[in-house]
Design a protein around this motif. Structure first.
Motif, PDB file in Angstrom:
ATOM      1  N   GLN A   1       0.958  -1.109   0.010  1.00 48.19           N
ATOM      2  CA  GLN A   1       0.190   0.045  -0.018  1.00 48.19           C
ATOM      3  C   GLN A   1       0.822   1.139   0.015  1.00 48.19           C
ATOM      4  O   GLN A   1       0.319   2.094  -0.865  1.00 48.19           O
ATOM      5  N   ALA A   2       1.706   1.174   0.878  1.00 49.76           N
ATOM      6  CA  ALA A   2       2.564   2.286   0.896  1.00 49.76           C
ATOM      7  C   ALA A   2       3.652   2.567  -0.252  1.00 49.76           C
ATOM      8  O   ALA A   2       3.791   3.833  -0.844  1.00 49.76           O
ATOM      9  N   MET A   3       4.023   1.461  -0.872  1.00 46.55           N
ATOM     10  CA  MET A   3       4.858   1.740  -2.061  1.00 46.55           C
ATOM     11  C   MET A   3       4.097   2.427  -3.218  1.00 46.55           C
ATOM     12  O   MET A   3       4.531   3.070  -3.942  1.00 46.55           O
ATOM     13  N   VAL A   4       2.670   1.979  -3.425  1.00 51.51           N
ATOM     14  CA  VAL A   4       1.771   2.823  -4.253  1.00 51.51           C
ATOM     15  C   VAL A   4       1.537   4.198  -3.959  1.00 51.51           C
ATOM     16  O   VAL A   4       1.784   5.084  -4.613  1.00 51.51           O
ATOM     17  N   ALA A   5       1.343   4.541  -2.814  1.00 55.68           N
ATOM     18  CA  ALA A   5       0.990   5.640  -2.115  1.00 55.68           C
ATOM     19  C   ALA A   5       2.155   6.784  -2.488  1.00 55.68           C
ATOM     20  O   ALA A   5       2.011   7.899  -2.383  1.00 55.68           O
ATOM     21  N   GLU A   6       3.299   6.407  -2.110  1.00 55.43           N
ATOM     22  CA  GLU A   6       4.391   7.086  -2.182  1.00 55.43           C
ATOM     23  C   GLU A   6       5.113   7.015  -3.634  1.00 55.43           C
ATOM     24  O   GLU A   6       6.045   7.615  -3.729  1.00 55.43           O
ATOM     25  N   GLN A   7       4.427   6.243  -4.513  1.00 55.46           N
ATOM     26  CA  GLN A   7       4.824   6.576  -5.847  1.00 55.46           C
ATOM     27  C   GLN A   7       6.237   5.841  -5.894  1.00 55.46           C
ATOM     28  O   GLN A   7       7.138   6.362  -6.573  1.00 55.46           O
ATOM     29  N   ALA A   8       6.592   4.784  -5.070  1.00 53.59           N
ATOM     30  CA  ALA A   8       8.028   4.304  -5.102  1.00 53.59           C
ATOM     31  C   ALA A   8       8.033   2.951  -5.954  1.00 53.59           C
ATOM     32  O   ALA A   8       9.001   2.138  -5.783  1.00 53.59           O
ATOM     33  N   ILE A   9       7.363   2.928  -7.147  1.00 50.93           N
ATOM     34  CA  ILE A   9       7.402   1.802  -8.127  1.00 50.93           C
ATOM     35  C   ILE A   9       7.701   2.704  -9.542  1.00 50.93           C
ATOM     36  O   ILE A   9       6.960   3.368  -9.785  1.00 50.93           O
ATOM     37  N   GLN A  10       8.552   2.261 -10.291  1.00 48.68           N
ATOM     38  CA  GLN A  10       8.892   2.608 -11.326  1.00 48.68           C
ATOM     39  C   GLN A  10       8.669   1.578 -12.514  1.00 48.68           C
ATOM     40  O   GLN A  10       7.408   1.445 -12.592  1.00 48.68           O
ATOM     41  N   CYS A  11       9.853   0.894 -12.971  1.00 49.01           N
ATOM     42  CA  CYS A  11       9.366  -0.299 -14.043  1.00 49.01           C
ATOM     43  C   CYS A  11       8.834  -1.437 -13.362  1.00 49.01           C
ATOM     44  O   CYS A  11       8.446  -2.361 -13.951  1.00 49.01           O
ATOM     45  N   GLY A  12       9.070  -1.593 -11.793  1.00 50.30           N
ATOM     46  CA  GLY A  12       8.435  -2.617 -11.154  1.00 50.30           C
ATOM     47  C   GLY A  12       9.284  -4.012 -11.332  1.00 50.30           C
ATOM     48  O   GLY A  12       9.014  -4.959 -10.429  1.00 50.30           O
ATOM     49  N   PHE A  13      10.430  -4.093 -11.866  1.00 55.35           N
ATOM     50  CA  PHE A  13      11.166  -5.238 -11.889  1.00 55.35           C
ATOM     51  C   PHE A  13      11.700  -5.626 -10.641  1.00 55.35           C
ATOM     52  O   PHE A  13      11.609  -6.754 -10.017  1.00 55.35           O
ATOM     53  N   CYS A  14      12.282  -4.846  -9.776  1.00 60.71           N
ATOM     54  CA  CYS A  14      12.821  -4.790  -8.615  1.00 60.71           C
ATOM     55  C   CYS A  14      11.843  -5.005  -7.150  1.00 60.71           C
ATOM     56  O   CYS A  14      12.073  -5.413  -6.248  1.00 60.71           O
TER      57      CYS A  14
ATOM     58  N   PRO B   1      14.627   7.459  -2.565  1.00 57.91           N
ATOM     59  CA  PRO B   1      14.168   8.561  -1.635  1.00 57.91           C
ATOM     60  C   PRO B   1      12.653   8.250  -1.202  1.00 57.91           C
ATOM     61  O   PRO B   1      12.324   8.227  -0.018  1.00 57.91           O
ATOM     62  N   ARG B   2      11.807   7.779  -2.276  1.00 59.13           N
ATOM     63  CA  ARG B   2      10.727   7.421  -2.180  1.00 59.13           C
ATOM     64  C   ARG B   2      10.564   6.116  -1.439  1.00 59.13           C
ATOM     65  O   ARG B   2       9.562   5.918  -0.673  1.00 59.13           O
ATOM     66  N   LEU B   3      11.476   5.301  -1.680  1.00 56.75           N
ATOM     67  CA  LEU B   3      11.485   3.755  -0.907  1.00 56.75           C
ATOM     68  C   LEU B   3      11.585   3.965   0.425  1.00 56.75           C
ATOM     69  O   LEU B   3      10.678   3.399   1.304  1.00 56.75           O
ATOM     70  N   VAL B   4      12.101   5.224   0.967  1.00 58.48           N
ATOM     71  CA  VAL B   4      12.628   5.250   2.410  1.00 58.48           C
ATOM     72  C   VAL B   4      11.198   5.861   2.960  1.00 58.48           C
ATOM     73  O   VAL B   4      10.612   5.197   4.025  1.00 58.48           O
ATOM     74  N   ALA B   5      10.529   6.682   2.395  1.00 53.08           N
ATOM     75  CA  ALA B   5       9.389   7.303   2.699  1.00 53.08           C
ATOM     76  C   ALA B   5       8.341   6.173   2.592  1.00 53.08           C
ATOM     77  O   ALA B   5       7.369   6.275   3.681  1.00 53.08           O
ATOM     78  N   ALA B   6       8.245   5.165   1.866  1.00 54.82           N
ATOM     79  CA  ALA B   6       7.248   4.394   1.607  1.00 54.82           C
ATOM     80  C   ALA B   6       7.477   3.504   2.730  1.00 54.82           C
ATOM     81  O   ALA B   6       6.466   2.791   3.511  1.00 54.82           O
ATOM     82  N   VAL B   7       8.504   2.888   3.043  1.00 59.29           N
ATOM     83  CA  VAL B   7       8.679   2.006   4.342  1.00 59.29           C
ATOM     84  C   VAL B   7       8.471   2.599   5.699  1.00 59.29           C
ATOM     85  O   VAL B   7       7.852   2.182   6.369  1.00 59.29           O
ATOM     86  N   GLN B   8       8.718   3.823   5.916  1.00 57.03           N
ATOM     87  CA  GLN B   8       8.189   4.702   7.262  1.00 57.03           C
ATOM     88  C   GLN B   8       6.782   4.531   7.024  1.00 57.03           C
ATOM     89  O   GLN B   8       6.251   4.628   8.052  1.00 57.03           O
ATOM     90  N   ARG B   9       6.169   5.014   5.891  1.00 59.01           N
ATOM     91  CA  ARG B   9       4.743   5.152   6.192  1.00 59.01           C
ATOM     92  C   ARG B   9       4.083   3.744   6.325  1.00 59.01           C
ATOM     93  O   ARG B   9       3.234   3.473   7.095  1.00 59.01           O
ATOM     94  N   ALA B  10       4.781   2.444   5.656  1.00 63.50           N
ATOM     95  CA  ALA B  10       4.378   1.231   6.037  1.00 63.50           C
ATOM     96  C   ALA B  10       4.372   0.831   7.523  1.00 63.50           C
ATOM     97  O   ALA B  10       3.539   0.350   7.906  1.00 63.50           O
ATOM     98  N   GLY B  11       5.514   1.542   8.026  1.00 58.92           N
ATOM     99  CA  GLY B  11       5.639   1.117   9.551  1.00 58.92           C
ATOM    100  C   GLY B  11       4.455   1.865  10.237  1.00 58.92           C
ATOM    101  O   GLY B  11       3.857   1.260  11.216  1.00 58.92           O
ATOM    102  N   ARG B  12       4.050   3.045   9.741  1.00 58.87           N
ATOM    103  CA  ARG B  12       2.718   3.792  10.522  1.00 58.87           C
ATOM    104  C   ARG B  12       1.733   2.969  10.227  1.00 58.87           C
ATOM    105  O   ARG B  12       0.810   2.901  11.212  1.00 58.87           O
ATOM    106  N   VAL B  13       1.669   2.535   9.206  1.00 57.75           N
ATOM    107  CA  VAL B  13       0.420   1.796   9.039  1.00 57.75           C
ATOM    108  C   VAL B  13       0.377   0.434   9.802  1.00 57.75           C
ATOM    109  O   VAL B  13      -0.792   0.044  10.541  1.00 57.75           O
ATOM    110  N   ALA B  14       1.427  -0.275   9.734  1.00 62.21           N
ATOM    111  CA  ALA B  14       1.431  -1.363  10.642  1.00 62.21           C
ATOM    112  C   ALA B  14       1.182  -1.072  12.108  1.00 62.21           C
ATOM    113  O   ALA B  14       0.726  -1.924  13.118  1.00 62.21           O
ATOM    114  N   ARG B  15       1.719   0.156  12.574  1.00 59.89           N
ATOM    115  CA  ARG B  15       1.300   0.570  13.976  1.00 59.89           C
ATOM    116  C   ARG B  15       0.069   1.244  14.200  1.00 59.89           C
ATOM    117  O   ARG B  15      -0.267   1.503  15.143  1.00 59.89           O
TER     118      ARG B  15
END
Length: 184
Positions: free
Chosen positions: A86-99, A136-150
């Motif tokens: 959810q956070a990866m999508v919300a933070e637009q932390a996905i480009q080509c998607g391979f990784c 940069p967006r990945l870090v923000a996404a993981v921090q956001r995922a943590g907030r969601v998990a909490r």
């Protein structure tokens, strides 16, 4: 035969026990979300969870995972509702998607261990390479995922597979149509 549990299902692979888990998952189990990137363990595209720990499936053999619990991106959640997804999508932390599948698996393992990771902890726990440079967006996404998990934040679910996100996000009022176009 090598026996293990993959995505909560018992699996027996009739392959050489020295076969890398990556190839058993992709070729024998048709779980192609686990990507082949470098084959050297450098890129992290093949990351899966083994007993909850993020490991590079190109570096571990079937013999090493016998009797263990394997989770691939396909088995993380069926409806894309995991906080990391959810956070990866919300933070637009996905480009080509391979990784992305490997990154999601590494981030999911981190969030399970520590739902409030620092930027340094995120960078250490997610060694994956992204050629598109979403860091940069990945870090923000993981921090956001943590907030969601909490439960400190909520993110609406991503659209189901096969639905264009732009269509799912659009709120189009119903219009009556006649031959000349919409009418009020």
């Amino acid at each position: 035969m090598t026996a293990m549990t993959v995505n909560d299902r018992p699996v027996n692979f009739d392959l050489d026990p020295a076969t890398p888990l990556l190839w058993a998952l992709r070729e024998a189990a048709n779980l192609t979300g686990t990507k082949y990137g470098c084959g050297e363990g450098d890129c992290g595209a093949c990351m899966v969870l083994v007993d909850g720990e993020a490991l590079r499936s190109c570096l571990i053999t079937l013999a090493e995972v016998e009797g263990r619990f394997i989770t691939t991106i396909e088995g993380l959640v069926r409806d894309r509702s995991h906080p990391v997804q959810q956070a990866m999508v919300a933070e637009q932390a996905i480009q080509c998607g391979f990784c992305t599948p490997g990154i999601v698996m590494a981030a999911a393992a981190l969030i399970r261990r520590n739902a409030d990771p620092s930027e340094d902890e995120i960078r250490q726990a997610i060694p994956n390479l992204c050629r598109c440079g979403v860091y940069p967006r990945l870090v923000a996404a993981v921090q956001r995922a943590g907030r969601v998990a909490r439960r400190a934040e909520r993110i609406s679910a991503a659209p189901a597979p096969g639905i264009d996100p732009a269509d799912a996000a659009r709120a189009v009022p119903a219009l009556d149509m006649d031959e000349e176009g919409p009418t009020e």
